[in-house]
Structure formats: structure tokens, C-alpha cells
Design a protein around this motif. Structure first.
Motif, PDB file in Angstrom:
ATOM      1  N   VAL A 139     -10.048  68.080  64.708  1.00 47.52           N
ATOM      2  CA  VAL A 139     -10.754  67.729  63.475  1.00 47.52           C
ATOM      3  C   VAL A 139      -9.733  67.241  62.457  1.00 47.52           C
ATOM      4  O   VAL A 139      -8.898  68.017  61.982  1.00 47.52           O
ATOM      5  N   ASN A 140      -9.790  65.966  62.141  1.00 47.22           N
ATOM      6  CA  ASN A 140      -8.887  65.333  61.171  1.00 47.22           C
ATOM      7  C   ASN A 140      -9.556  65.421  59.800  1.00 47.22           C
ATOM      8  O   ASN A 140     -10.535  64.723  59.528  1.00 47.22           O
ATOM      9  N   THR A 141      -9.037  66.252  58.911  1.00 45.86           N
ATOM     10  CA  THR A 141      -9.747  66.549  57.677  1.00 45.86           C
ATOM     11  C   THR A 141      -9.504  65.541  56.552  1.00 45.86           C
ATOM     12  O   THR A 141     -10.129  65.661  55.493  1.00 45.86           O
ATOM     13  N   HIS A 142      -8.643  64.564  56.757  1.00 45.91           N
ATOM     14  CA  HIS A 142      -8.451  63.541  55.710  1.00 45.91           C
ATOM     15  C   HIS A 142      -7.858  62.294  56.323  1.00 45.91           C
ATOM     16  O   HIS A 142      -6.739  62.321  56.856  1.00 45.91           O
ATOM     17  N   ALA A 143      -8.619  61.194  56.253  1.00 47.61           N
ATOM     18  CA  ALA A 143      -8.142  59.944  56.846  1.00 47.61           C
ATOM     19  C   ALA A 143      -8.750  58.750  56.132  1.00 47.61           C
ATOM     20  O   ALA A 143      -9.813  58.845  55.512  1.00 47.61           O
ATOM     21  N   HIS A 144      -8.033  57.644  56.221  1.00 45.91           N
ATOM     22  CA  HIS A 144      -8.526  56.328  55.820  1.00 45.91           C
ATOM     23  C   HIS A 144      -8.294  55.422  57.032  1.00 45.91           C
ATOM     24  O   HIS A 144      -7.497  54.482  56.989  1.00 45.91           O
ATOM     25  N   SER A 145      -8.970  55.702  58.117  1.00 39.45           N
ATOM     26  CA  SER A 145      -8.630  55.104  59.406  1.00 39.45           C
ATOM     27  C   SER A 145      -8.840  53.600  59.450  1.00 39.45           C
ATOM     28  O   SER A 145      -8.214  52.899  60.257  1.00 39.45           O
ATOM     29  N   ALA A 146      -9.723  53.077  58.591  1.00 42.14           N
ATOM     30  CA  ALA A 146      -9.966  51.636  58.583  1.00 42.14           C
ATOM     31  C   ALA A 146      -8.775  50.850  58.033  1.00 42.14           C
ATOM     32  O   ALA A 146      -8.796  49.625  58.031  1.00 42.14           O
ATOM     33  N   MET A 147      -7.732  51.546  57.587  1.00 35.87           N
ATOM     34  CA  MET A 147      -6.546  50.877  57.065  1.00 35.87           C
ATOM     35  C   MET A 147      -5.584  50.422  58.162  1.00 35.87           C
ATOM     36  O   MET A 147      -4.459  50.017  57.867  1.00 35.87           O
ATOM     37  N   ARG A 194      -8.267  58.652  71.699  1.00 35.20           N
ATOM     38  CA  ARG A 194      -7.234  58.753  72.729  1.00 35.20           C
ATOM     39  C   ARG A 194      -6.259  59.892  72.441  1.00 35.20           C
ATOM     40  O   ARG A 194      -5.613  60.408  73.353  1.00 35.20           O
ATOM     41  N   HIS A 195      -6.145  60.293  71.184  1.00 33.41           N
ATOM     42  CA  HIS A 195      -5.295  61.423  70.802  1.00 33.41           C
ATOM     43  C   HIS A 195      -6.063  62.747  70.752  1.00 33.41           C
ATOM     44  O   HIS A 195      -5.505  63.762  70.344  1.00 33.41           O
ATOM     45  N   GLY A 196      -7.331  62.714  71.142  1.00 33.79           N
ATOM     46  CA  GLY A 196      -8.104  63.947  71.181  1.00 33.79           C
ATOM     47  C   GLY A 196      -8.780  64.317  69.872  1.00 33.79           C
ATOM     48  O   GLY A 196      -9.317  65.419  69.746  1.00 33.79           O
ATOM     49  N   ILE A 197      -8.767  63.412  68.888  1.00 36.05           N
ATOM     50  CA  ILE A 197      -9.453  63.658  67.621  1.00 36.05           C
ATOM     51  C   ILE A 197     -10.889  63.172  67.762  1.00 36.05           C
ATOM     52  O   ILE A 197     -11.132  61.970  67.907  1.00 36.05           O
ATOM     53  N   THR A 198     -11.831  64.087  67.722  1.00 32.46           N
ATOM     54  CA  THR A 198     -13.236  63.709  67.871  1.00 32.46           C
ATOM     55  C   THR A 198     -13.962  63.612  66.535  1.00 32.46           C
ATOM     56  O   THR A 198     -15.018  62.990  66.453  1.00 32.46           O
ATOM     57  N   THR A 199     -13.414  64.238  65.479  1.00 31.10           N
ATOM     58  CA  THR A 199     -14.025  64.191  64.152  1.00 31.10           C
ATOM     59  C   THR A 199     -12.973  63.822  63.119  1.00 31.10           C
ATOM     60  O   THR A 199     -11.856  64.353  63.148  1.00 31.10           O
ATOM     61  N   SER A 200     -13.348  62.938  62.188  1.00 31.47           N
ATOM     62  CA  SER A 200     -12.450  62.645  61.065  1.00 31.47           C
ATOM     63  C   SER A 200     -13.262  62.563  59.780  1.00 31.47           C
ATOM     64  O   SER A 200     -14.385  62.061  59.767  1.00 31.47           O
ATOM     65  N   ALA A 201     -12.667  63.082  58.701  1.00 35.75           N
ATOM     66  CA  ALA A 201     -13.250  62.976  57.362  1.00 35.75           C
ATOM     67  C   ALA A 201     -12.667  61.732  56.720  1.00 35.75           C
ATOM     68  O   ALA A 201     -11.495  61.707  56.343  1.00 35.75           O
ATOM     69  N   GLU A 202     -13.481  60.693  56.609  1.00 30.85           N
ATOM     70  CA  GLU A 202     -13.034  59.381  56.171  1.00 30.85           C
ATOM     71  C   GLU A 202     -13.382  59.149  54.709  1.00 30.85           C
ATOM     72  O   GLU A 202     -14.491  59.435  54.268  1.00 30.85           O
ATOM     73  N   MET A 203     -12.441  58.609  53.954  1.00 28.37           N
ATOM     74  CA  MET A 203     -12.701  58.115  52.606  1.00 28.37           C
ATOM     75  C   MET A 203     -12.271  56.657  52.568  1.00 28.37           C
ATOM     76  O   MET A 203     -11.089  56.349  52.748  1.00 28.37           O
TER      77      MET A 203
END
Length: 446
Positions: free
Chosen positions: A65-73, A118-127
């Protein structure tokens, strides 16, 4: 519900409160994508005739669970990499994001989602911005996100309009939607330094009326802390005064906190996203993790964005969190492997106010990862003491050992390969987005 799949492995890590190790374990998945049983194989209920059993080598554990991300960057990865946070934002990131189109955000999130799975992160909190496109990308790849559309106090981009738009979206589609409830909508006020006080109060009211999570950057830099502390007492004090702590609140970074600030977070059940890699790269400081944990604050781990980290690897964040905590305390037990694994799973989910992910237990979503044990990081095998096994997992194996991934019971990665989206095309799309967003910063191709 009907059992549709049994996953069986020599090691199952349910991410219970002590992060126990189950030898010869089973995870049963029902047709609604949830877990009906997790435990020793000898205690498992009989599988109905015809229910497939997948016998796996290695380790089964919850998706991270990734609790803080801006993955679209991802199109901005590496841009302006040697600047402090505020100049980096003003001189590089925000000008590039002003050129970002919806299709660029979708491409960035698609590639970011592939990287996380691929790194095993199934959930991310995206802003992030372009929330609909970010959600569309996540639904295409199959990961789970908590989407908080970001808003600021900028000319022509009134925060009131952004706030109202999020409310309309939640009222239209629901707080959670998509297959397996893969999408949860949240509010994303960027920070206390980028919005007026009345915007924070209005956000608190709007989110509370819908039971929504508020995801906000908190006291990330010393300059931010000093400026707001002089006016409002501190960033956490301002959040309490505006009512944000009366509802579900996620404080990203939370680096510069006093003892009083930490008590405010604890007393109001505020979740914290600890982002050691990004904070170190930007020289923002190191969060007071030991004090937060001692106060029983719910702390998860976050990668932050791929432009400020620069990867989306929560295993690396586990290692960094342990190393920084141990160095600061001069104590090798300040944060153990078990502690870090819990922060990346169960405790991270709790920080988001979610009790249905980050753990393998009856009723939770079947977000599961399979970690292989055939590499050199498990040279002694798996028939070792539990502490030895967990040390090899968190210190040695990490993301490179993740083999298979399920989200809501659906396999989305098999033998390291994503099953829904072509990763090559996703990378080309991000290259096109980067060329559009960073004119003059990329060398022309021959």
C-alpha cells in the motif's frame, strides 16, 4: 460467496498485527474478489469440486500500500533533479504541468501503474490533476487507487470550482466504484501554504459530508513549517483549527513536527505517509518516525512522485525507513523488518482509513502478491527461522522477486509480465508526453 480459487504456498504472510509467518498456507478467494480464508492448509475448509488450486513456490503476502504518490508524473522523471523542493516546483514541475494534457496524465499514470504492480504495489493514494484520466488509466491496468484531485489557489483555477467538481464526481459515481471497488475518490488540497484558510475549512465540510478522505501535504520543508508556525501555530494546528482533523485525514510527509503536533495527529487518528526517499533526495529532512510510532500515529510508507524519488518502489522505502530510523536512534532495533513490512501493508492501509486492504484475512479484498524465493537473496532457503526469512525478504529480495500479482482476486501480473496493457506502448506514450511537457529540456532524437 463461492470459492473460485485457492492459492497455496510454503509461506503465507497475512500481515496480522505481529506480521506472523504461516508455514504451508492457503489463501481462498471467492467470486466477489474477496478472501474467505487465510491460514494453515491443514485448517482450511474443503475446497468445492472443480475449484482450481494454484500451487506456488515461495511467499504469498498482501499487495503493498503506497500511501502517497503522484504516479502520473512519470513523464517528468528526472526533470530538475538537483533542485530543492520549492525552486524545483516553481521552476520545473509546475511550468511543465501547466502544459500537461489529459492524455499526458493518462499515459503517465498507465506507466506508473505498471511499474507499481510489477513491484508488488496494488494500492496507491494518488494526488494529481486530470483525475478522470488518471482513474481511466488505473482501471485499464487493474491496480487500486485512492484518487485525490489536487487543487491550489491559482489565478483562473479557483479552488472553489475544484472543490465543487470533486463533490459532483463523488455524488455521481459514488465514493468507491469500479470492478472490485478499485477506485476511491478523495479530496486533494495541495497544502496549507498553497491554499487560503477558508479553502481548508470548506474542504473539511465537503469531505465530512461525504465520508471522504482528505489527502494533503503537511510540513514537508523547514521553510513551510516556519512560515505557517509563525502565523497559525503549526501546520497541524491549522488543520485542526479548520476542522480537517474532524474527518478522515492523510498527512503526507509530516517531516517538521513538534511534540504538540504529533499529539494532535495521534488524538485525531490522522494517518501519516512517511516518504523517506523523496524527503532525502530533496533534502527536506527526516520525519520523526520514532516519536510518531511511540504516539501510536498510524504511519504508512509512500514513494511520492516518480519525479522526486525517482522510482515507485515501496521495498526501497522500507529499507530507507529502517536505515534512517536506526541511524537517528543509533539502535538497530529502532525499526525492524517486521515493522517496515507492516508499514507497507496493514498499517499503510490503516493510515488511509481502509481495513479491507493491506492484509490477508477473511472479508478483505484479495490483493495478493507472490514473491519468488529462487534467487540469491534466499540462498539459505526458506526453512530458516522466521526473522531470517523476513530479513531476506525485506533487505535482500524486494521488488525484483515479485512474480505474480492479484487485485480483487484477478491476476494482473503473471511471471513479472502485466496481463492487461502492453508495457512497450505505455513507455512510448510517456516519451511523447515528456516531449510535449518539457520543450527545450529534451535533446532531439537523431
Amino acid at each position: 460467496m463461492t470459492l473460485t480459487r485457492r492459492l497455496q504456498a510454503p509461506i503465507v504472510l497475512p500481515a496480522d498485527t505481529t506480521f506472523s509467518v504461516i508455514r504451508d498456507g492457503v489463501v481462498d478467494v471467492t467470486d466477489n474478489g474477496r478472501i474467505s480464508y487465510c491460514g494453515p492448509r491443514t485448517d482450511a475448509p474443503p475446497a468445492p469440486p472443480g475449484a482450481p488450486t494454484e500451487n506456488l513456490t515461495g511467499i504469498l503476502m498482501p499487495g503493498l500500500v503506497n500511501t502517497h504518490a503522484h504516479s502520473a508524473m512519470t513523464p517528468l522523471r528526472g526533470a530538475g533533479g538537483d533542485r530543492p523542493l520549492i525552486p524545483w516546483l516553481h521552476e520545473v514541475i509546475w511550468p511543465a504541468e501547466a502544459r500537461m494534457r489529459a492524455q499526458d496524465a493518462q499515459a503517465g499514470m498507465l506507466l506508473g501503474s505498471l511499474e507499481m504492480l510489477r513491484h508488488g504495489i496494488t494500492t496507491s493514494a494518488e494526488m494529481y490533476m486530470h483525475g478522470e484520466s488518471v482513474v481511466e488509466a488505473a482501471l485499464a491496468v487493474g491496480n487500486r487507487i485512492l484518487m485525490a484531485p489536487a487543487y491550489f489557489d491559482r489565478p483562473g483555477e479557483g479552488w472553489r470550482n475544484a472543490l465543487a467538481a470533486i463533490g459532483r464526481w463523488i455524488d455521481s459515481d459514488g465514493l468507491r466504484f469500479g470492478p472490485g471497488d478499485r477506485i476511491e475518490l478523495c479530496y486533494g488540497p495541495h497544502s496549507a501554504y498553497s491554499l487560503p484558510k477558508d479553502a481548508l475549512s470548506a474542504t473539511a465540510d465537503a469531505a465530512a459530508s461525504r465520508g471522504a478522505l482528505v489527502h494533503i501535504h503537511v510540513a514537508e520543508t523547514e521553510a513551510e513549517d516556519q512560515a505557517l508556525r509563525a502565523i497559525h501555530g503549526s501546520v497541524p494546528q491549522l488543520l485542526a483549527d479548520t476542522g480537517l482533523m474532524d474527518g478522515r485525514l492523510l498527512a503526507a510527509h509530516a517531516v517538521h513536527l513538534s511534540g504538540h503536533d504529533i499529539r494532535l495527529l495521534a488524538d485525531n487518528s490522522v494517518g501519516v505517509a512517511h516518504c523517506p526517499g523523496s524527503n532525502a533526495k530533496l533534502a527536506s529532512g527526516t520525519a520523526r518516525l520514532a516519536a510518531l510510532r511511540a504516539a501510536s500515529v498510524h504511519v504508512g510508507l509512500g514513494t511520492d512522485g516518480p519525479a522526486s524519488n525517482d522510482d515507485l518502489d515501496l521495498w526501497e522505502e522500507m529499507r530507507l525507513a529502517m536505515m534512517f530510523a536506526r541511524t537517528n536512534a543509533r539502535d538497530p532495533l529502532a525499526l525492524t523488518g517486521r515493522d517496515a513490512l507492516l508499514m507497507a501493508t496493514r498499517l499503510g492501509a490503516t493510515a488511509l482509513g481502509r481495513l479491507d486492504i493491506g492484509r490477508l484475512e477473511a472479508g478483505a479484498w484479495a490483493d495478493v502478491i507472490h514473491v519468488g524465493v529462487d534467487g540469491p537473496y534466499f540462498a539459505a532457503g526458506i526453512d530458516v527461522a522466521d526473522e531470517h526469512l523476513l530479513a531476506n525478504l525485506v533487505w535482500g529480495a524486494g521488488a525484483r522477486a515479485v512474480q505474480d500479482v492479484w487485485v480483487a482476486g484477478e491476476k494482473v501480473v503473471a511471471r513479472k509480465q502485466p496481463l492487461r496493457v502492453d508495457p512497450v506502448e505505455a513507455q512510448w506514450a510517456v516519451g511523447r508526453a515528456a516531449a510535449h511537457m518539457l520543450p527545450g529540456m529534451l535533446r532531439p532524437r537523431a
